[in-house]
Design a protein around this motif. Structure first.
Motif, PDB file in Angstrom:
ATOM      1  N   LEU A  12     -21.104  38.950  11.316  1.00 19.69           N
ATOM      2  CA  LEU A  12     -21.521  37.517  11.016  1.00 19.69           C
ATOM      3  C   LEU A  12     -22.752  37.109  11.545  1.00 19.69           C
ATOM      4  O   LEU A  12     -23.127  35.959  11.585  1.00 19.69           O
ATOM      5  N   THR A  13     -23.279  37.844  12.451  1.00 16.64           N
ATOM      6  CA  THR A  13     -24.597  37.562  13.066  1.00 16.64           C
ATOM      7  C   THR A  13     -25.844  37.648  12.029  1.00 16.64           C
ATOM      8  O   THR A  13     -26.867  37.191  12.242  1.00 16.64           O
ATOM      9  N   ASP A  14     -25.339  38.727  11.063  1.00 16.30           N
ATOM     10  CA  ASP A  14     -26.249  38.827  10.114  1.00 16.30           C
ATOM     11  C   ASP A  14     -26.650  37.861   9.017  1.00 16.30           C
ATOM     12  O   ASP A  14     -25.581  37.503   8.608  1.00 16.30           O
ATOM     13  N   ALA A  15     -27.888  37.341   8.837  1.00 19.39           N
ATOM     14  CA  ALA A  15     -27.858  36.262   7.901  1.00 19.39           C
ATOM     15  C   ALA A  15     -27.488  36.308   6.419  1.00 19.39           C
ATOM     16  O   ALA A  15     -26.739  35.215   6.112  1.00 19.39           O
ATOM     17  N   VAL A  16     -27.631  37.425   5.836  1.00 17.61           N
ATOM     18  CA  VAL A  16     -26.967  37.583   4.583  1.00 17.61           C
ATOM     19  C   VAL A  16     -25.532  37.381   4.629  1.00 17.61           C
ATOM     20  O   VAL A  16     -24.924  36.798   3.788  1.00 17.61           O
ATOM     21  N   LYS A  19     -24.306  34.022   4.864  1.00 19.80           N
ATOM     22  CA  LYS A  19     -24.409  33.238   3.674  1.00 19.80           C
ATOM     23  C   LYS A  19     -23.425  33.514   2.655  1.00 19.80           C
ATOM     24  O   LYS A  19     -22.980  32.765   2.010  1.00 19.80           O
ATOM     25  N   GLU A  20     -22.985  35.007   2.529  1.00 16.09           N
ATOM     26  CA  GLU A  20     -21.918  35.443   1.953  1.00 16.09           C
ATOM     27  C   GLU A  20     -20.581  34.632   2.209  1.00 16.09           C
ATOM     28  O   GLU A  20     -19.907  34.103   1.480  1.00 16.09           O
ATOM     29  N   LEU A  21     -20.434  34.539   3.649  1.00 19.56           N
ATOM     30  CA  LEU A  21     -19.238  33.843   4.114  1.00 19.56           C
ATOM     31  C   LEU A  21     -19.157  32.366   3.738  1.00 19.56           C
ATOM     32  O   LEU A  21     -18.215  31.996   3.218  1.00 19.56           O
ATOM     33  N   ASN A  22     -20.166  31.692   3.858  1.00 17.78           N
ATOM     34  CA  ASN A  22     -20.574  30.341   3.613  1.00 17.78           C
ATOM     35  C   ASN A  22     -20.219  30.122   2.014  1.00 17.78           C
ATOM     36  O   ASN A  22     -19.516  29.138   1.456  1.00 17.78           O
ATOM     37  N   ASP A  23     -20.809  31.213   1.123  1.00 16.21           N
ATOM     38  CA  ASP A  23     -20.328  31.112  -0.235  1.00 16.21           C
ATOM     39  C   ASP A  23     -19.049  31.195  -0.610  1.00 16.21           C
ATOM     40  O   ASP A  23     -18.446  30.401  -1.480  1.00 16.21           O
ATOM     41  N   VAL A  24     -18.483  32.001   0.126  1.00 17.76           N
ATOM     42  CA  VAL A  24     -16.932  32.396  -0.086  1.00 17.76           C
ATOM     43  C   VAL A  24     -16.185  31.013   0.133  1.00 17.76           C
ATOM     44  O   VAL A  24     -15.396  30.469  -0.383  1.00 17.76           O
ATOM     45  N   LEU A  25     -16.496  30.334   1.416  1.00 19.94           N
ATOM     46  CA  LEU A  25     -15.700  29.441   1.864  1.00 19.94           C
ATOM     47  C   LEU A  25     -16.152  27.936   1.011  1.00 19.94           C
ATOM     48  O   LEU A  25     -15.037  27.203   0.697  1.00 19.94           O
ATOM     49  N   ASN A  26     -17.182  27.747   0.385  1.00 20.98           N
ATOM     50  CA  ASN A  26     -17.779  26.892  -0.333  1.00 20.98           C
ATOM     51  C   ASN A  26     -16.856  26.716  -1.813  1.00 20.98           C
ATOM     52  O   ASN A  26     -16.687  25.822  -2.087  1.00 20.98           O
TER      53      ASN A  26
END
Length: 119
Positions: A12-16, A19-26
């Motif tokens: 989760l230190t990888d920016a991509v 962002k994928e985790l953020n998309d999933v949560l959103n």
């Protein structure tokens, strides 16, 4: 990200991946928000849990409520290991089972479950 597909995070230190985790949560929050309705006798409930899973064994997650329908569930390892979910032979409105895909692993598994409950 496509709904209904598994997403694995290695770092989760990888920016991509962040962002994928953020998309999933959103996406999950959007689904929850769409289901809220003031006149509806149901409400969306969110259940979270962290549990210890031993090598080669399944761990049962018992929800704190009984859902009206089969809820949506996400399980992941904070260490980035692949996790599997099973609902074989259990009441999916009350519980589910989780385990590591690699039977030699043990550690914590986090679970997030969302679904409708009767108010």
């Amino acid at each position: 990200m496509n709904r209904g597909h598994y997403v694995y995070f290695r770092s989760l230190t990888d920016a991509v991946e962040l962002k994928e985790l953020n998309d999933v949560l959103n996406d999950m929050l959007k689904i929850m928000w769409e289901k809220l309705d003031v006149g509806n006798p149901f409400k969306t409930h969110v259940f979270t849990s962290e549990l210890q899973c031993d090598q080669g064994s399944w761990s049962t997650v018992n929800f704190d409520v009984e859902f009206v329908d089969k809820p949506s569930a996400v399980a992941y390892s904070p260490d980035g290991h692949a996790v599997k979910i099973s609902t074989d032979g259990i009441d999916t409105k009350k519980s589910l089972m989780v385990a590591f895909k690699d039977a030699t692993l043990s550690g914590n598994i986090n679970v997030l479950v969302t679904g409708r409950i009767k108010v």
